[in-house]
Design a protein around this motif. Structure first.
Motif, PDB file in Angstrom:
ATOM      1  N   ALA A 297      46.589  44.791  48.026  1.00 28.77           N
ATOM      2  CA  ALA A 297      46.811  43.344  48.086  1.00 28.77           C
ATOM      3  C   ALA A 297      47.392  42.825  46.769  1.00 28.77           C
ATOM      4  O   ALA A 297      48.328  42.013  46.763  1.00 28.77           O
ATOM      5  N   LEU A 298      46.855  43.292  45.642  1.00 25.70           N
ATOM      6  CA  LEU A 298      47.364  42.853  44.340  1.00 25.70           C
ATOM      7  C   LEU A 298      48.798  43.325  44.116  1.00 25.70           C
ATOM      8  O   LEU A 298      49.623  42.579  43.558  1.00 25.70           O
ATOM      9  N   PRO A 330      40.413  35.110  40.812  1.00 17.69           N
ATOM     10  CA  PRO A 330      41.200  35.246  39.582  1.00 17.69           C
ATOM     11  C   PRO A 330      42.141  36.447  39.567  1.00 17.69           C
ATOM     12  O   PRO A 330      43.246  36.351  39.034  1.00 17.69           O
ATOM     13  N   ALA A 331      41.704  37.572  40.149  1.00 15.87           N
ATOM     14  CA  ALA A 331      42.564  38.763  40.108  1.00 15.87           C
ATOM     15  C   ALA A 331      43.876  38.517  40.839  1.00 15.87           C
ATOM     16  O   ALA A 331      44.939  38.976  40.408  1.00 15.87           O
ATOM     17  N   ALA A 332      43.827  37.776  41.956  1.00 20.55           N
ATOM     18  CA  ALA A 332      45.049  37.466  42.693  1.00 20.55           C
ATOM     19  C   ALA A 332      45.954  36.539  41.882  1.00 20.55           C
ATOM     20  O   ALA A 332      47.182  36.675  41.895  1.00 20.55           O
ATOM     21  N   VAL A 333      45.357  35.589  41.154  1.00 24.75           N
ATOM     22  CA  VAL A 333      46.142  34.705  40.290  1.00 24.75           C
ATOM     23  C   VAL A 333      46.812  35.512  39.188  1.00 24.75           C
ATOM     24  O   VAL A 333      48.003  35.326  38.884  1.00 24.75           O
ATOM     25  N   LEU A 334      46.078  36.443  38.582  1.00 25.50           N
ATOM     26  CA  LEU A 334      46.637  37.254  37.507  1.00 25.50           C
ATOM     27  C   LEU A 334      47.707  38.211  38.030  1.00 25.50           C
ATOM     28  O   LEU A 334      48.670  38.515  37.313  1.00 25.50           O
ATOM     29  N   ALA A 335      47.568  38.674  39.261  1.00 21.76           N
ATOM     30  CA  ALA A 335      48.620  39.493  39.867  1.00 21.76           C
ATOM     31  C   ALA A 335      49.889  38.670  40.065  1.00 21.76           C
ATOM     32  O   ALA A 335      51.011  39.170  39.888  1.00 21.76           O
ATOM     33  N   VAL A 389      49.762  46.312  37.451  1.00 19.78           N
ATOM     34  CA  VAL A 389      48.851  45.879  38.519  1.00 19.78           C
ATOM     35  C   VAL A 389      47.705  46.882  38.684  1.00 19.78           C
ATOM     36  O   VAL A 389      46.557  46.481  38.899  1.00 19.78           O
ATOM     37  N   VAL A 390      48.018  48.158  38.574  1.00 15.25           N
ATOM     38  CA  VAL A 390      46.946  49.163  38.645  1.00 15.25           C
ATOM     39  C   VAL A 390      45.961  48.938  37.489  1.00 15.25           C
ATOM     40  O   VAL A 390      44.735  49.005  37.678  1.00 15.25           O
TER      41      VAL A 390
END
Length: 401
Positions: A297-298, A330-335, A389-390
């Motif tokens: 997803a990211l 937050p992880a999706a925003v940072l991606a 991303v990884v």
């Protein structure tokens, strides 16, 4: 608006088209006045933060920070092009992270030109490093990029947590860039310097101490219940008072450094993008944005953000995508930020910083070959996105986010 920002006929500022466009969408009823005011109110603190950082960067230049960096790079490289490339990567990465990508493009790039000329080496690898790192190296801190400031506001993260999650992606993406640059520009980097530089640069201690204290303020402000923008304002005021007292700048010069017309462009662009999103773009893109924060997803979010940045520029891209990715965490925003920061290295139109860099290069009587720029982007962007991303996914598993 975007076409005008790219072309900038007669050198006119972006706000010349953006402000009337915002007035038109409000006047035509494409966005209610209340929504426009809400968007402007949301973006105002971000614009203020950006203005303070731009002033800090400009005053640092007036205090001789970038000239000192150029002298240090020349001395530390020992006249060897490969070592100089390493110094440029180090200085450009730190400059972008701490003083924003505009400082790297506008203030550091001319210094790199002069340094390469003095050493008698080919400037192309080192100058290209400035534009790539102005995008890629802006992953680390909220203040590194306007897109980061927008994402920071939407993520709900604190300054320290944001930096902790982005540190590994930042290092990984820069490592990919360096490896590709060494191979891509191998021929340009073989030539040895004819004029090694042995001068000792003067270190602007006061400036470095002020910048360090400002960064410390970014970390401490949330713990004290204050907005980090106050730390940026304090740093700008300290440097402004010193420069005014020494007559190295004027009040008008400080206002120009804050780029009020560019800030007006940002606010107007936010209103226009909000109108486009509210009139159906969110529904269309919503079907393409992956749900969740799994690694696939990211990767999907970052890829979509990179593509959109190269189609409509990274600033509109982040304004469009943040409302769609923020619900996933937050992880999706940072991606999203990873995509809109690394992705623009693929095309000239990917970010305003790249367009500005091209003008700086032309001002030094150099031309950028579009084919070469694109080939380099094709080698760095996909690989940089994947490793970053990884690394982000791994950091989010450890730090949480």
């Amino acid at each position: 608006m975007l076409a005008f920002a790219v072309v900038r006929p007669r050198g006119l500022p972006e706000a010349v088209a953006a402000v009337p466009a915002a007035v038109v969408v409000v006047g035509a009823g494409l966005i209610p006045w209340e929504h426009a005011a809400e968007e402007a109110e949301r973006l105002a603190p971000v614009a203020g933060f950006l203005a303070a950082v731009l002033v800090i960067a400009e005053l640092c230049d007036g205090e001789g920070l970038f000239r000192a960096c150029g002298a240090w790079m020349a001395r530390a490289s020992g006249g060897r092009p490969r070592r100089l490339l390493g110094q440029v990567f180090l200085v450009a990465s730190v400059t972008t992270a701490v003083l924003s990508l505009d400082a790297t493009v506008v203030l550091l790039t001319p210094v790199v030109f002069v340094t390469a000329r003095r050493l008698g080496v080919r400037s192309k690898p080192h100058v290209f490093a400035c534009t790539h790192l102005s995008n890629t190296a802006s992953l680390l801190l909220p203040v590194s990029n306007l897109t980061n400031l927008l994402g920071f506001a939407a993520s709900g993260l604190g300054f320290t947590r944001f930096a902790a999650l982005m540190a590994l992606p930042w290092l990984a993406a820069i490592a990919v860039e360096y490896a590709v640059f060494r191979r891509f520009f191998a021929r340009d980097l073989m030539e040895e310097s004819l004029a090694p530089h042995t001068g000792t640069p003067r270190t602007p201690v006061f400036v470095l101490a002020t910048v360090a204290c400002t960064l410390g303020g970014f970390v401490l402000a949330p713990a004290l219940g204050a907005d980090p923008a106050w730390a940026a304002l304090a740093g700008a005021l300290v440097l402004a008072v010193r420069s005014l007292a020494a007559r190295r700048t004027t009040p008008a010069g400080i206002v120009r450094a804050a780029s009020p017309l560019f800030l007006a462009f940002v606010l107007a662009l936010g209103i226009v993008v909000r109108a486009v999103v509210d009139n159906g773009l969110d529904t269309g893109l919503g079907r393409l944005v992956p749900d969740g924060t799994s690694l696939p997803a990211l990767l999907g979010v970052a890829a979509l953000a990179a593509v959109l940045a190269n189609v409509v520029n990274n600033l509109p891209a982040v304004l469009v995508l943040l409302p769609l990715t923020a619900p996933s965490g937050p992880a999706a925003v940072l991606a999203t930020l990873t995509g809109v920061n690394i992705g623009p290295n693929l095309t000239y139109a990917g970010s305003l910083a790249t367009l500005l860099w091209r003008r700086v290069v032309h001002a030094h009587d150099r031309r950028v070959d579009l084919g070469e720029f694109t080939r380099l982007g094709l080698l760095t962007v996909p690989a940089g996105l994947v490793v970053a991303v990884v690394a982000l996914w791994g950091a989010s598993q450890v730090v949480g986010g």
